[in-house]
Design a protein around this motif. Structure first.
Motif, short mmCIF file in Angstrom:
data_model
loop_
_atom_site.label_atom_id
_atom_site.label_comp_id
_atom_site.label_asym_id
_atom_site.label_seq_id
_atom_site.Cartn_x
_atom_site.Cartn_y
_atom_site.Cartn_z
N VAL A 92 22.40 -28.82 -17.92
CA VAL A 92 22.82 -28.69 -16.53
C VAL A 92 21.78 -29.37 -15.64
CG1 VAL A 92 21.68 -26.45 -16.24
CG2 VAL A 92 23.65 -27.03 -14.80
N GLN A 93 22.24 -29.87 -14.51
CA GLN A 93 21.32 -30.50 -13.57
C GLN A 93 20.58 -29.44 -12.77
OE1 GLN A 93 23.63 -33.20 -11.16
NE2 GLN A 93 23.53 -34.81 -12.71
N PRO A 94 19.41 -29.78 -12.24
CA PRO A 94 18.69 -28.83 -11.38
C PRO A 94 19.58 -28.37 -10.24
CG PRO A 94 17.28 -30.68 -11.94
CD PRO A 94 18.65 -31.01 -12.48
N GLY A 95 19.52 -27.07 -9.96
CA GLY A 95 20.38 -26.48 -8.95
C GLY A 95 21.70 -25.98 -9.48
N GLY A 96 22.00 -26.31 -10.72
CA GLY A 96 23.26 -25.91 -11.31
C GLY A 96 23.24 -24.49 -11.85
N SER A 97 24.36 -24.09 -12.47
CA SER A 97 24.51 -22.73 -12.98
C SER A 97 25.03 -22.73 -14.41
CB SER A 97 25.51 -21.96 -12.11
OG SER A 97 25.05 -21.84 -10.78
N LEU A 98 24.68 -21.68 -15.12
CA LEU A 98 25.21 -21.41 -16.44
C LEU A 98 25.37 -19.90 -16.58
CD1 LEU A 98 23.11 -23.68 -18.86
CD2 LEU A 98 25.56 -23.90 -18.37
N SER B 242 24.41 -8.52 -16.41
CA SER B 242 25.51 -7.56 -16.25
C SER B 242 26.15 -7.27 -17.60
CB SER B 242 26.56 -8.09 -15.28
OG SER B 242 27.15 -9.28 -15.78
N LYS B 243 26.94 -6.23 -17.63
CA LYS B 243 27.75 -5.93 -18.81
C LYS B 243 29.21 -5.98 -18.41
CE LYS B 243 24.70 -2.96 -21.60
NZ LYS B 243 24.57 -1.65 -22.28
N ASP B 244 30.07 -6.29 -19.36
CA ASP B 244 31.50 -6.29 -19.06
C ASP B 244 31.99 -4.85 -18.92
OD1 ASP B 244 33.37 -6.42 -22.14
OD2 ASP B 244 31.40 -5.57 -21.78
N THR B 245 33.23 -4.70 -18.55
CA THR B 245 33.78 -3.38 -18.25
C THR B 245 33.60 -2.40 -19.40
OG1 THR B 245 35.42 -4.38 -16.81
CG2 THR B 245 35.82 -2.12 -17.53
N LEU B 246 33.81 -2.86 -20.60
CA LEU B 246 33.66 -1.99 -21.78
C LEU B 246 32.22 -1.91 -22.24
CD1 LEU B 246 36.81 -3.09 -23.82
CD2 LEU B 246 36.52 -1.06 -22.38
N LYS B 247 31.34 -2.67 -21.60
CA LYS B 247 29.91 -2.67 -21.92
C LYS B 247 29.65 -3.14 -23.34
CE LYS B 247 28.69 0.87 -18.54
NZ LYS B 247 30.06 1.10 -18.03
N THR B 248 30.50 -4.06 -23.82
CA THR B 248 30.29 -4.59 -25.17
C THR B 248 29.76 -6.01 -25.16
OG1 THR B 248 32.61 -5.33 -25.24
CG2 THR B 248 32.11 -3.13 -26.14
N ILE B 249 29.75 -6.63 -24.00
CA ILE B 249 29.20 -7.98 -23.84
C ILE B 249 28.20 -7.95 -22.69
CG2 ILE B 249 29.70 -10.40 -23.35
CD1 ILE B 249 32.51 -9.93 -24.42
N VAL B 250 27.10 -8.62 -22.87
CA VAL B 250 26.09 -8.71 -21.83
C VAL B 250 26.02 -10.15 -21.35
CG1 VAL B 250 23.65 -8.44 -21.27
CG2 VAL B 250 24.79 -6.79 -22.79
N TYR B 251 26.03 -10.33 -20.05
CA TYR B 251 26.00 -11.66 -19.46
C TYR B 251 24.66 -11.90 -18.75
CZ TYR B 251 31.08 -11.30 -20.02
OH TYR B 251 32.34 -11.14 -20.53
N LEU B 252 24.29 -13.14 -18.71
CA LEU B 252 23.17 -13.55 -17.87
C LEU B 252 23.65 -14.73 -17.04
CD1 LEU B 252 20.17 -12.99 -17.22
CD2 LEU B 252 19.60 -14.87 -18.78
N GLN B 253 23.94 -14.45 -15.79
CA GLN B 253 24.35 -15.50 -14.86
C GLN B 253 23.11 -16.16 -14.29
OE1 GLN B 253 27.54 -16.60 -13.95
NE2 GLN B 253 26.42 -18.20 -12.84
N MET B 254 23.01 -17.45 -14.48
CA MET B 254 21.82 -18.18 -14.06
C MET B 254 22.21 -19.20 -13.01
SD MET B 254 19.95 -18.68 -17.77
CE MET B 254 21.12 -19.92 -18.31
N ASN B 255 21.73 -19.01 -11.81
CA ASN B 255 22.02 -19.92 -10.70
C ASN B 255 20.76 -20.63 -10.25
OD1 ASN B 255 24.70 -18.98 -10.67
ND2 ASN B 255 24.20 -17.34 -9.23
N ASN B 256 20.95 -21.72 -9.51
CA ASN B 256 19.82 -22.49 -8.99
C ASN B 256 18.80 -22.78 -10.09
OD1 ASN B 256 18.22 -23.82 -7.13
ND2 ASN B 256 17.24 -21.95 -6.39
N LEU B 257 19.29 -23.29 -11.19
CA LEU B 257 18.41 -23.54 -12.33
C LEU B 257 17.40 -24.63 -12.03
CD1 LEU B 257 21.09 -23.14 -15.10
CD2 LEU B 257 18.91 -21.93 -15.05
N LYS B 258 16.23 -24.45 -12.61
CA LYS B 258 15.12 -25.39 -12.42
C LYS B 258 14.72 -25.98 -13.76
CE LYS B 258 13.32 -22.36 -8.76
NZ LYS B 258 12.14 -21.59 -8.28
N PRO B 259 14.09 -27.14 -13.76
CA PRO B 259 13.64 -27.71 -15.04
C PRO B 259 12.77 -26.76 -15.85
CG PRO B 259 13.52 -29.36 -13.33
CD PRO B 259 13.87 -28.07 -12.65
#
Length: 128
Positions: free
Chosen positions: A12-18, A71-88
């Protein structure tokens, strides 16, 4: 056989999200605190963020505060990591980890030794 698996990495480019995801087979994440770690080339693995089993407690390393959200999904069986404004400097292999003590994986500091199960990691590369 218990397995932990991460997905969602990429270039991803700098400033992007994953958004990274963590799921497990042979283990119900619902009952566990979960943490994310990362390891950059030539550096030690470091704690990034964690979430309690009930998802009511989260902690973040200072270097990702305000940019990453766990965060976790509604059933709490998956964990997410939302990454915004990514840097090198966020470039690293990101790991999901399950603690030895189900309720012992989300303190203000994260230590490798407190975690028993690890995924294979997913590569995140931030570059233009």
């Amino acid at each position: 056989q218990l397995q932990v698996a991460e997905s969602g990495g990429g270039l991803v480019q700098p400033g992007g999200s994953l958004r990274l995801s963590c799921a497990a087979s042979g283990l119900t994440l619902t009952y566990y605190d979960i943490a994310w770690f990362r390891q950059a080339p030539g550096k030690e693995r470091e704690g990034v963020s964690c979430i309690s089993a009930s998802a009511d407690i989260t902690h973040y390393a200072n270097f990702v505060k305000g940019r990453f959200t766990i965060s976790k999904d509604t059933l709490k069986t998956i964990v997410y990591l939302q990454m915004n404004n990514l840097k090198p400097e966020d470039t690293a292999v990101y790991y999901c980890a399950v603690p030895k003590d189900p309720g012992g994986g989300c303190g203000t500091s994260l230590t490798d030794d407190d975690f028993r199960y690890w995924g294979q990691g997913t590569q995140v590369t931030v570059s233009s």
